[in-house]
Scaffold this motif. Sequence first.
Motif, PDB file in Angstrom:
ATOM      1  N   TYR A  84      -4.849  -8.240   3.678  1.00 36.45           N
ATOM      2  CA  TYR A  84      -4.976  -9.563   3.064  1.00 36.45           C
ATOM      3  C   TYR A  84      -6.294 -10.227   3.455  1.00 36.45           C
ATOM      4  O   TYR A  84      -6.799 -11.084   2.729  1.00 36.45           O
ATOM      5  N   PHE A 391      -4.068  -8.740  -6.305  1.00 34.47           N
ATOM      6  CA  PHE A 391      -2.969  -9.085  -5.400  1.00 34.47           C
ATOM      7  C   PHE A 391      -1.935  -7.970  -5.371  1.00 34.47           C
ATOM      8  O   PHE A 391      -1.480  -7.558  -4.292  1.00 34.47           O
ATOM      9  N   LEU A 392      -1.527  -7.485  -6.541  1.00 36.47           N
ATOM     10  CA  LEU A 392      -0.513  -6.434  -6.608  1.00 36.47           C
ATOM     11  C   LEU A 392      -0.995  -5.145  -5.938  1.00 36.47           C
ATOM     12  O   LEU A 392      -0.235  -4.456  -5.234  1.00 36.47           O
ATOM     13  N   THR A 394      -3.097  -4.979  -3.499  1.00 35.75           N
ATOM     14  CA  THR A 394      -3.061  -5.241  -2.053  1.00 35.75           C
ATOM     15  C   THR A 394      -1.624  -5.189  -1.529  1.00 35.75           C
ATOM     16  O   THR A 394      -1.342  -4.625  -0.466  1.00 35.75           O
ATOM     17  N   TYR A 395      -0.707  -5.815  -2.275  1.00 29.93           N
ATOM     18  CA  TYR A 395       0.690  -5.913  -1.837  1.00 29.93           C
ATOM     19  C   TYR A 395       1.333  -4.537  -1.685  1.00 29.93           C
ATOM     20  O   TYR A 395       2.051  -4.279  -0.710  1.00 29.93           O
TER      21      TYR A 395
END
Length: 398
Positions: A84, A391-392, A394-395
Amino acid sequence: MNTQSKKLNTLTLSGLIIGPILGSGLILLPPLLYNMVENFSLIIWAVILSLGFAFALIFGKLAILFPGDGGVSLATKEAMGKKYQLLTSFYLICAVFFGPVAVLLIAAEFVLEYFPNSSLVELGFYIYVLTYILLLIKIDFLGKLMLIVSSAITIIFFLSSVNILLNVNEFNFALPNIDISQMGYSFLLVFWAIVGWEVIGNYSNEVEKTKTLTNAVIFSAVIVSLVYILIALSICFGEFPKNEEFKLVWLIEPIFAGYSNALLASISIILCIGTLILFVGGVARLISSLEFTSYSSKHLKNGTPIGALNFLSFIYIITLVLVYLSFLTLDNLVAFADGFFIANAIIGLITAIILFEKGLLKFWAIVLTFVFSVILLFSNIYILAVIAILFLFTYFKK
């Protein structure tokens, strides 16, 4: 970094902050917002500047807790993990791919009439060359230089606004009718006014002591808010022509008369260069701290992250070429940059929620996370898609 390079004190750091935070927003936003929503702009300014003050204090505290060239991303690494940290860094780097070129074009527009044989892109390139040279200067000298010019500009707009307000015969205040989408877009637009606090932490290695950063953030936030609100009040209540769009030069004409246009052009160049120095310098430090390559981490003897700076410069030249070829416009650049800036800010605020103990700053971090998330929904659909994909990725990344 050698401790002897830590030479920014409260005043010089404030000089490095105030001019850039005011920056292109000061010359672009007040007239633009008033022309869109008239007196409702006062309510929008009151809300965004209040949020901006809390925003500044939150990011200032994060910078104090986790000092270093990586800025607030270091706090994110501690709170949420390395991946993150990279995500918030990528959001900020993406924002700075577009934002500085928008600033260059805004500055170029104000001086274009003095260079009729040049295009906006050409002038933007020359302005960046000047900025690049300034970024090579020792940081403490740059802070002193920006303190002088930002103080002069602040005084000019303060006196001009007060002069307008003192000469108002009658204060009339009527709110126009605006719809939700217009209000949301207005807040998205005015977010540009508080962009910049996210990169203050990237200069935390340059200060003399921790208290310097706290004092500079508070002092700068007060001055920036005061200047913006005085300008907004004078635009709404001043006795200007009502049958045409407001022009910022009208604000300084009562005092500076025939010198007003040249003065505004000079102010525009200075403020825009100040914004570029803060953002480009701050993000160059962030890139160098991430150690992508040995070259991107290379520094000059005075601490300038020359490898990362050259990388960003290459990106700006490409972006300027895309503008010249009409693949990108100023509106695109501002919308793209704002979306990434807000996404980066939201991760920083979530970091604060995780790290801060119960208290006022934690409460405001929660409030700002919600408000900024709503504002982000009014961003460009393609930028929202890129933000979501990053974001996805990374998640789900292990």
